[in-house]
Design an enzyme around this catalytic site. Structure first.
Site, PDB file in Angstrom:
ATOM      1  N   CYS A  80      -8.207 -43.336  -6.363  1.00 36.22           N
ATOM      2  CA  CYS A  80      -8.964 -42.119  -6.677  1.00 36.22           C
ATOM      3  C   CYS A  80      -8.181 -41.222  -7.645  1.00 36.22           C
ATOM      4  O   CYS A  80      -8.024 -41.580  -8.801  1.00 36.22           O
ATOM      5  CB  CYS A  80      -9.365 -41.417  -5.389  1.00 36.22           C
ATOM      6  SG  CYS A  80     -10.864 -40.460  -5.609  1.00 36.22           S
ATOM      7  N   HIS A 172     -11.284 -45.183  -1.579  1.00 38.56           N
ATOM      8  CA  HIS A 172     -10.152 -44.922  -0.675  1.00 38.56           C
ATOM      9  C   HIS A 172      -9.985 -46.061   0.325  1.00 38.56           C
ATOM     10  O   HIS A 172     -10.483 -45.957   1.458  1.00 38.56           O
ATOM     11  CB  HIS A 172     -10.388 -43.615   0.088  1.00 38.56           C
ATOM     12  CG  HIS A 172     -10.235 -42.390  -0.749  1.00 38.56           C
ATOM     13  ND1 HIS A 172      -9.071 -41.649  -0.792  1.00 38.56           N
ATOM     14  CD2 HIS A 172     -11.083 -41.790  -1.612  1.00 38.56           C
ATOM     15  CE1 HIS A 172      -9.210 -40.637  -1.623  1.00 38.56           C
ATOM     16  NE2 HIS A 172     -10.433 -40.694  -2.129  1.00 38.56           N
ATOM     17  N   GLU A 174      -7.571 -46.781   2.069  1.00 31.15           N
ATOM     18  CA  GLU A 174      -6.722 -46.389   3.214  1.00 31.15           C
ATOM     19  C   GLU A 174      -7.545 -45.769   4.342  1.00 31.15           C
ATOM     20  O   GLU A 174      -7.055 -45.575   5.446  1.00 31.15           O
ATOM     21  CB  GLU A 174      -5.608 -45.429   2.754  1.00 31.15           C
ATOM     22  CG  GLU A 174      -6.021 -43.985   2.495  1.00 31.15           C
ATOM     23  CD  GLU A 174      -6.780 -43.760   1.179  1.00 31.15           C
ATOM     24  OE1 GLU A 174      -7.166 -44.738   0.516  1.00 31.15           O
ATOM     25  OE2 GLU A 174      -7.015 -42.579   0.837  1.00 31.15           O
TER      26      GLU A 174
HETATM   27  N1  GLN Z   1     -12.044 -35.577  -7.999  1.00 34.91           N
HETATM   28  C1  GLN Z   1     -10.616 -35.762  -7.870  1.00 34.91           C
HETATM   29  C2  GLN Z   1      -9.923 -35.618  -9.199  1.00 34.91           C
HETATM   30  O1  GLN Z   1     -10.547 -35.547 -10.213  1.00 34.91           O
HETATM   31  C3  GLN Z   1     -10.286 -37.112  -7.248  1.00 34.91           C
HETATM   32  C4  GLN Z   1     -10.860 -37.180  -5.868  1.00 34.91           C
HETATM   33  C5  GLN Z   1     -10.037 -37.966  -4.876  1.00 34.91           C
HETATM   34  O2  GLN Z   1      -8.904 -38.347  -5.108  1.00 34.91           O
HETATM   35  N2  GLN Z   1     -10.614 -38.150  -3.715  1.00 34.91           N
HETATM   36  O3  GLN Z   1      -8.730 -35.553  -9.213  1.00 34.91           O
END
Ligand code: GLN
Length: 192
Positions: A80, A172, A174
């Site tokens: 992410c 994610h 995890e």
């Molecule tokens: N929206 C976040 C970003 O742009 C990432 C979201 C996340 O890591 N769950 O950094």
């Protein structure tokens, strides 16, 4: 085997649990300071907020040393916001990044209506059984260069990719009980 988990924000404890579930010889270390990068065999960069994470990485003196790790071929897995940190290009943003992977990403790319959702993803590289993926204000990968292998898509959108020893997931892994993605990271990083 000692895997560092960047512990500035995000679900770093869950990543540690997943990694430890991958083998008895698997140790993890929370990384907040440059010295803690010494001696690690690989690094996981969790989710969070990539602009904040970038600022913190600079503040803690971690951005350059982590970039050097990646340049030296140390395996890095970003999820992410971690995926965003790995990207060379972030659409419409000049925010700090590691810029290690030849991918272009779009942040918060699934729109407000579906800020968070789960779905079953087909990830042939980890087996036939679909992977339950949790997306939280997730980015996706807009485009990749030929050096990058696409591992999974959500519809048309690329959400999982690998470039050598660098691995990036928009979701994610995890946060599920399924360690196959972490195991894949370790296998491709250390068994080839
Ligand atoms: N929206 C976040 C970003 O742009 C990432 C979201 C996340 O890591 N769950 O950094």
């Amino acid at each position: 085997m000692l895997i560092g988990v960047l512990a500035l924000q995000g679900a770093f404890r869950e990543h540690e649990k997943m990694l430890r579930a991958c083998g008895e010889d698997m140790e993890t270390r929370q990384v907040r300071l440059p010295g803690q990068l010494e001696g690690i065999d690989g690094l996981v960069i969790p989710g969070g907020e990539s602009t904040t994470m970038g600022k913190l990485m600079i503040e803690f003196g971690l951005l350059e040393p982590i970039r050097e790790l990646g340049d030296r071929g140390v395996p890095i897995f970003g999820t992410c916001a971690g995926l965003i940190m790995l990207a060379k290009d972030i659409a419409g943003s000049e925010q700090p990044r590691l810029g290690l992977m030849d991918i272009s990403v779009e942040r918060n790319a699934f729109g407000r209506q579906v800020e968070s959702f789960e779905d079953d993803l087909d990830i042939p590289a980890i087996g036939e059984e679909p992977f339950r993926a949790v997306f939280i204000r997730a980015p996706y990968i807009l485009s990749v260069e030929s050096s990058v292998q696409v591992l999974a898509r959500f519809g048309e959108k690329i959400v999982f990719a690998r470039q050598g020893r660098l691995l990036a997931a928009a979701f994610h892994p995890e946060l599920t009980g399924d360690a196959r993605v972490h195991r894949y990271f370790l296998e491709t990083a250390f068994c080839n």
